[in-house]
Motif scaffolding. Structure first.
Motif, short mmCIF file in Angstrom:
data_model
loop_
_atom_site.label_atom_id
_atom_site.label_comp_id
_atom_site.label_asym_id
_atom_site.label_seq_id
_atom_site.Cartn_x
_atom_site.Cartn_y
_atom_site.Cartn_z
N GLY A 130 46.95 -29.42 37.85
CA GLY A 130 47.28 -30.84 37.89
C GLY A 130 46.92 -31.45 39.23
N VAL B 2 42.13 -27.05 47.72
CA VAL B 2 43.07 -27.64 46.75
C VAL B 2 43.22 -29.15 46.93
CG1 VAL B 2 44.38 -25.51 46.52
CG2 VAL B 2 45.04 -27.17 48.28
N THR C 157 44.40 -36.27 47.92
CA THR C 157 44.42 -35.65 46.60
C THR C 157 44.87 -34.21 46.79
OG1 THR C 157 42.09 -34.95 46.75
CG2 THR C 157 42.55 -37.08 45.72
N LEU C 158 45.65 -33.72 45.82
CA LEU C 158 46.17 -32.38 45.91
C LEU C 158 46.20 -31.76 44.52
CD1 LEU C 158 47.49 -30.19 47.70
CD2 LEU C 158 49.71 -31.22 47.16
N THR C 159 45.65 -30.57 44.38
CA THR C 159 45.59 -29.88 43.09
C THR C 159 46.63 -28.76 43.09
OG1 THR C 159 43.23 -30.33 42.90
CG2 THR C 159 44.14 -28.62 41.48
N SER C 160 47.50 -28.73 42.05
CA SER C 160 48.53 -27.71 41.95
C SER C 160 47.96 -26.42 41.39
CB SER C 160 49.67 -28.20 41.05
OG SER C 160 49.23 -28.33 39.72
N SER C 161 48.78 -25.37 41.37
CA SER C 161 48.34 -24.07 40.86
C SER C 161 48.04 -24.11 39.37
CB SER C 161 49.42 -23.01 41.14
OG SER C 161 50.65 -23.39 40.52
N THR C 162 48.60 -25.09 38.66
CA THR C 162 48.35 -25.22 37.22
C THR C 162 47.17 -26.14 36.91
OG1 THR C 162 49.97 -27.02 37.07
CG2 THR C 162 50.76 -24.78 36.68
N THR D 99 47.39 -34.58 42.00
CA THR D 99 48.21 -35.69 42.51
C THR D 99 47.35 -36.54 43.44
OG1 THR D 99 50.25 -34.39 42.42
CG2 THR D 99 50.24 -36.33 43.84
N ASN E 245 50.86 -39.07 39.48
CA ASN E 245 51.30 -37.68 39.32
C ASN E 245 50.39 -36.92 38.35
OD1 ASN E 245 53.67 -38.13 40.98
ND2 ASN E 245 54.44 -39.33 39.25
N PRO E 246 50.47 -35.59 38.37
CA PRO E 246 49.62 -34.79 37.47
C PRO E 246 49.80 -35.12 35.99
CG PRO E 246 50.56 -33.40 39.18
CD PRO E 246 51.21 -34.74 39.31
#
Length: 262
Positions: A78, A50, A71-76, A80, A105-106
């Motif tokens: 998006g 993620v 970098t970080l990917t959300s469950s939806t 960051t 932000n996403p």
């Protein structure tokens, strides 16, 4: 001459400073220092793919400030992105933004400024994602607008003044997109008292209680005189709100600006 006629001994000449003393030229490199090699670049992938982070950290100071990015990917879906300073340990799940940094932000909005324990804290600028022109520049506390700052809204309005817990508080100036201005006091985002300065020259001083208008005094710029104060009780008096009732409020003004007389 000393006592007994013997000549005095001459003083020894002052020696020139030797290399390595405090008087050494700042242009000369200092020799004999050991090579410093305590900074290391750490890279780690988050579990599940993620995201990841890369930081530059001092090897012997576990709580030292690091600089890098993540970098970080959300469950939806998006994403960051952050670039700046961190606190923490690369062996943990991830470092915490602390110091100066920029986060995207996403939704495309961004914040650039000071961070503390993962929150915007101090001076910073927030910008909405394009095509919106909304933005805020000023002070923050634990992720909320707090202190003094300027907010520009997408509809063209602008607020400049004090904030508390993300809301208008104390002194502030609100400028509307049509040129009208309000200057006064606020409490938890609601007007308390102040004056409207309309673009056409009219001036209106008003007071509120709990967000409800309780008094209003208008200034006629053409006659250069104040109109009598209209209170909340007068506006909502039953005698003035009954169809066909005799007018008894000499300070009442209709919606068309016509004064009601008895």
């Amino acid at each position: 001459m000393a006592d007994g006629g013997a000549p005095a001994e001459p003083k020894a000449p002052k020696q020139a400073p030797q290399p390595g003393q405090m008087s050494q030229s700042l242009d000369e490199p200092v020799r004999g220092l050991e090579k410093v090699d305590d900074l290391k670049v750490h890279h780690r992938e988050f579990f599940g793919g993620v995201g990841s982070f890369t930081v530059l950290k001092h090897e012997h100071l576990s709580q030292s400030t690091m600089s890098g990015s993540f970098t970080l990917t959300s469950s939806t879906g998006g994403v960051t992105e952050y670039k700046g300073c961190f606190n923490g340990n690369p062996a943990d799940d991830g470092p915490t933004p602390n110091g100066l940094g920029v986060r995207i932000n996403p939704d495309g909005s961004s914040f650039a400024g000071e961070w503390k324990e993962g929150f915007p804290h101090g001076q910073g600028e927030w910008k909405a994602a394009a095509p919106s022109c909304e933005s805020y520049v000023g002070e923050w506390k634990r992720g909320k607008k707090h202190g003094y700052g300027t907010m520009k809204f997408n509809n063209g309005d602008c607020y400049e003044g004090d904030w508390a817990d993300g809301k208008f508080q104390d002194r502030g100036k609100y400028t509307y997109s049509n040129g009208d201005e309000f200057m006064g006091l606020w409490e938890k985002g609601v007007k308390v008292s102040g004056t409207f300065y309309f673009a056409d020259g009219r001036v209106s001083t008003r007071k509120w209680q709990g967000g409800k208008l309780v008094s209003c005094q208008e200034f006629d710029a053409r006659k250069r005189s104040y109109m009598p104060t209209t209170t909340h009780q007068q506006v909502h008096d039953p005698r003035a709100n009954q169809y066909g009732a005799a007018a008894s409020m000499s300070n009442m003004i209709t919606c068309n600006g016509v004064r009601v007389t008895t």
